[in-house]
Design a protein around this motif. Structure first.
Motif, PDB file in Angstrom:
ATOM      1  N   GLN A 197      -5.273  11.637 -15.653  1.00  0.00           N
ATOM      2  CA  GLN A 197      -5.233  11.362 -17.101  1.00  0.00           C
ATOM      3  C   GLN A 197      -4.617  12.500 -17.907  1.00  0.00           C
ATOM      4  O   GLN A 197      -4.599  12.444 -19.130  1.00  0.00           O
ATOM      5  CB  GLN A 197      -6.656  11.098 -17.616  1.00  0.00           C
ATOM      6  N   LEU A 199      -5.767  15.367 -18.550  1.00  0.00           N
ATOM      7  CA  LEU A 199      -6.747  16.035 -19.420  1.00  0.00           C
ATOM      8  C   LEU A 199      -7.092  17.426 -18.906  1.00  0.00           C
ATOM      9  O   LEU A 199      -7.428  18.325 -19.679  1.00  0.00           O
ATOM     10  CB  LEU A 199      -8.049  15.222 -19.476  1.00  0.00           C
ATOM     11  N   THR A 207      -6.503  19.782 -12.522  1.00  0.00           N
ATOM     12  CA  THR A 207      -7.038  19.316 -11.237  1.00  0.00           C
ATOM     13  C   THR A 207      -6.017  18.436 -10.528  1.00  0.00           C
ATOM     14  O   THR A 207      -5.484  17.493 -11.116  1.00  0.00           O
ATOM     15  CB  THR A 207      -8.330  18.486 -11.443  1.00  0.00           C
ATOM     16  N   THR A 247     -18.033  11.690 -18.197  1.00  0.00           N
ATOM     17  CA  THR A 247     -17.818  12.409 -19.456  1.00  0.00           C
ATOM     18  C   THR A 247     -16.562  11.929 -20.166  1.00  0.00           C
ATOM     19  O   THR A 247     -16.503  11.897 -21.393  1.00  0.00           O
ATOM     20  CB  THR A 247     -17.719  13.934 -19.191  1.00  0.00           C
ATOM     21  N   GLU A 256     -10.742  15.180  -7.202  1.00  0.00           N
ATOM     22  CA  GLU A 256      -9.896  16.116  -7.952  1.00  0.00           C
ATOM     23  C   GLU A 256     -10.264  17.548  -7.622  1.00  0.00           C
ATOM     24  O   GLU A 256     -11.434  17.912  -7.675  1.00  0.00           O
ATOM     25  CB  GLU A 256     -10.140  15.964  -9.454  1.00  0.00           C
ATOM     26  N   ARG A 280     -23.230  20.715  -6.799  1.00  0.00           N
ATOM     27  CA  ARG A 280     -24.171  19.986  -7.675  1.00  0.00           C
ATOM     28  C   ARG A 280     -23.781  18.516  -7.768  1.00  0.00           C
ATOM     29  O   ARG A 280     -22.678  18.132  -7.385  1.00  0.00           O
ATOM     30  CB  ARG A 280     -24.178  20.607  -9.088  1.00  0.00           C
ATOM     31  N   GLN A 283     -22.297  14.946 -13.335  1.00  0.00           N
ATOM     32  CA  GLN A 283     -23.126  14.715 -14.526  1.00  0.00           C
ATOM     33  C   GLN A 283     -22.320  14.089 -15.655  1.00  0.00           C
ATOM     34  O   GLN A 283     -21.105  14.220 -15.692  1.00  0.00           O
ATOM     35  CB  GLN A 283     -23.654  16.060 -15.062  1.00  0.00           C
TER      36      GLN A 283
HETATM   37  C1  LIG Z   1     -15.492  21.140  -9.887  1.00  0.00           C
HETATM   38  C2  LIG Z   1     -15.378  19.982 -10.822  1.00  0.00           C
HETATM   39  C3  LIG Z   1     -16.537  19.377 -11.268  1.00  0.00           C
HETATM   40  C4  LIG Z   1     -16.497  18.293 -12.158  1.00  0.00           C
HETATM   41  N1  LIG Z   1     -17.671  17.740 -12.587  1.00  0.00           N
HETATM   42  C5  LIG Z   1     -17.637  16.700 -13.436  1.00  0.00           C
HETATM   43  C6  LIG Z   1     -18.858  16.121 -13.902  1.00  0.00           C
HETATM   44  O1  LIG Z   1     -19.959  16.538 -13.526  1.00  0.00           O
HETATM   45  N2  LIG Z   1     -18.784  15.069 -14.763  1.00  0.00           N
HETATM   46  C7  LIG Z   1     -17.585  14.569 -15.200  1.00  0.00           C
HETATM   47  O2  LIG Z   1     -17.583  13.639 -15.980  1.00  0.00           O
HETATM   48  N3  LIG Z   1     -16.405  15.097 -14.753  1.00  0.00           N
HETATM   49  C8  LIG Z   1     -16.412  16.142 -13.900  1.00  0.00           C
HETATM   50  N4  LIG Z   1     -15.229  16.692 -13.456  1.00  0.00           N
HETATM   51  C9  LIG Z   1     -13.981  15.932 -13.660  1.00  0.00           C
HETATM   52  C10 LIG Z   1     -13.295  16.248 -14.922  1.00  0.00           C
HETATM   53  O3  LIG Z   1     -13.791  15.310 -15.825  1.00  0.00           O
HETATM   54  C11 LIG Z   1     -11.796  16.052 -14.708  1.00  0.00           C
HETATM   55  O4  LIG Z   1     -11.302  17.097 -13.953  1.00  0.00           O
HETATM   56  C12 LIG Z   1     -11.131  15.941 -16.026  1.00  0.00           C
HETATM   57  O5  LIG Z   1     -11.526  14.716 -16.547  1.00  0.00           O
HETATM   58  C13 LIG Z   1      -9.632  15.969 -15.897  1.00  0.00           C
HETATM   59  O6  LIG Z   1      -9.138  14.770 -15.364  1.00  0.00           O
HETATM   60  P1  LIG Z   1      -7.605  14.555 -15.059  1.00  0.00           P
HETATM   61  O7  LIG Z   1      -7.226  15.425 -13.848  1.00  0.00           O
HETATM   62  O8  LIG Z   1      -7.494  13.091 -14.707  1.00  0.00           O
HETATM   63  O9  LIG Z   1      -6.837  14.938 -16.248  1.00  0.00           O
HETATM   64  C14 LIG Z   1     -15.236  17.780 -12.589  1.00  0.00           C
HETATM   65  C15 LIG Z   1     -14.052  18.376 -12.119  1.00  0.00           C
HETATM   66  C16 LIG Z   1     -14.113  19.483 -11.268  1.00  0.00           C
HETATM   67  C17 LIG Z   1     -12.842  20.099 -10.778  1.00  0.00           C
END
Ligand SMILES: Cc1cc2nc3c(=O)[nH]c(=O)nc-3n(C[C@H](O)[C@H](O)[C@H](O)COP(=O)(O)O)c2cc1C
Ligand SMILES: Nc1ncnc2c1ncn2[C@@H]1O[C@H](COP(=O)(O)OP(=O)(O)O)[C@@H](O)[C@H]1O
Length: 315
Positions: A197, A199, A207, A247, A256, A280, A283
């Motif tokens: 996305q 983001l 990521t 989120t 990712e 973890r 969340q």
């Molecule tokens: C180590 C790590 C932990 C993450 N933990 C969560 C999480 O607990 N909850 C969540 O909604 N997204 C989590 N994310 C995902 C992020 O929401 C995501 O990387 C972000 O939305 C960017 O998305 P995109 O690569 O599609 O732009 C995590 C990403 C990483 C790398």
């Protein structure tokens, strides 16, 4: 190691010591069997052969599409090629093959095609149509066709207390520690980096979204993990999330990875990810700001963990 697709292609006039099995994960127990197989082959001047089936019997007989394996067939070839095994014979398990009687399997496949002189199998090995053949029958056939059987004792199998099923269960529970202990090398996935996305960059944590092409590849439980990535022979530590990203209202499951000390465009590239530690659960944060704070904490936790890994593993 030579890979032979379909036992009909096995070369003639090669005398062999054979073992049979899926060997998913190539775990400690499998490695014990392979060690026996290879040492027997060297002692007796035979070639060592692992006869394996792909697609997995359950994918074929029960048309089971939910089956998840620790390794794709390509990964299994990669791991086994690092052993001293002479031949990996991958036979496509189809309906015809599944209808071979135990007797026909021994005569047509083991004796006539693979020229077996010795068979290394577990006491509980079953084979042939409907798994009708058992160890006693194998013994009988070994006299008929004049080959030896080397039995892997029950205690050898049970003592290791390891099975592919236990490893799958551990991974599906996020228990990387147990899985990696049984596997001897870290559990890994391989995939292509695809667009997400967009983001990640905006919150300071780009990521790489990893797409796995084999539907039967097992992915560990949703959550955040410490990982090591290999991209074009270079290794990077990082942290990875498997989940639906509640989120940011994510709908589908994604994998990712944010790599540390890395800043390259790698869209379209192949990447390998080894799982080192479960951080973890995934969340749902109230805001992207909340997620960002957590990611900073995850990064600190990851860097602390990486420091505790021996220089050998960290290389
Ligand atoms: C180590 C790590 C932990 C993450 N933990 C969560 C999480 O607990 N909850 C969540 O909604 N997204 C989590 N994310 C995902 C992020 O929401 C995501 O990387 C972000 O939305 C960017 O998305 P995109 O690569 O599609 O732009 C995590 C990403 C990483 C790398
Ligand atoms: N440290 C890093 N870790 C992961 N990917 C990175 C990193 N630095 C740059 N990239 C590149 O940025 C892309 C991820 O950016 P991001 O904003 O999260 O977009 P997307 O939503 O398309 O994944 C990766 O696919 C990769 O090409």
């Amino acid at each position: 190691m030579q890979v032979i697709h379909n036992y009909h292609n096995f070369p003639e006039n090669i005398s062999t010591v054979v073992t049979i099995g899926t060997f998913d994960g190539v775990h400690i127990g499998h490695r014990k069997i392979l060690d026996q197989l290879i040492s027997e082959s060297k002692k007796k001047g035979l070639k060592s052969v692992l006869l394996t089936f792909f697609p997995h019997p359950r994918m074929v007989i029960q048309a089971d599409n939910s089956i998840k394996l620790i390794n794709t067939i390509e990964e299994r070839i990669e791991i086994l090629s690092e052993t001293d095994l002479d031949y990996l014979v991958i036979h496509p398990f189809d309906k015809d093959f599944s209808n071979l009687s135990a007797f026909d399997f021994v005569r047509d496949v083991l004796v006539n095609q693979l020229n077996v002189k010795e068979l290394v199998v577990g006491y509980d090995h079953r084979f042939g149509k409907n798994r009708e053949g058992d160890f006693e029958q194998l013994k009988e056939y070994s006299h008929t066709f004049d080959f030896n059987i080397k039995e892997i004792k029950a205690q050898d199998i049970n003592n290791t207390a390891v099975s592919s099923t236990k490893i799958r269960t551990a991974l599906q529970a996020g228990d990387i520690k147990t899985a990696n202990e049984f596997l001897t090398t870290p559990f890994f996935i391989k995939g292509t980096v695809v667009k997400g996305q967009q983001l990640g960059n905006t919150i300071g944590f780009p990521t790489a979204n990893i797409e796995i092409s084999q539907v039967y590849k097992l992915t560990p439980k949703n959550g955040a993990y410490i990982v090591r990535a290999t991209h074009q022979e270079n290794k990077y530590f990082g942290m990875l999330n498997i989940g639906n990203r509640p989120t940011v209202n994510g709908k589908n499951q994604t994998i990712e990875a944010h790599l540390f000390d890395f800043n390259n465009d790698i869209y379209g590239d192949e990447i390998k990810i080894e799982f080192l530690h479960f951080l973890r659960e995934e969340q749902n944060f109230h805001s992207v700001e909340g997620l960002k704070e957590q990611l900073e904490k995850d990064q600190n936790d990851s860097l602390n963990f990486i420091q505790t890994i021996t220089p050998n593993t960290a290389s």
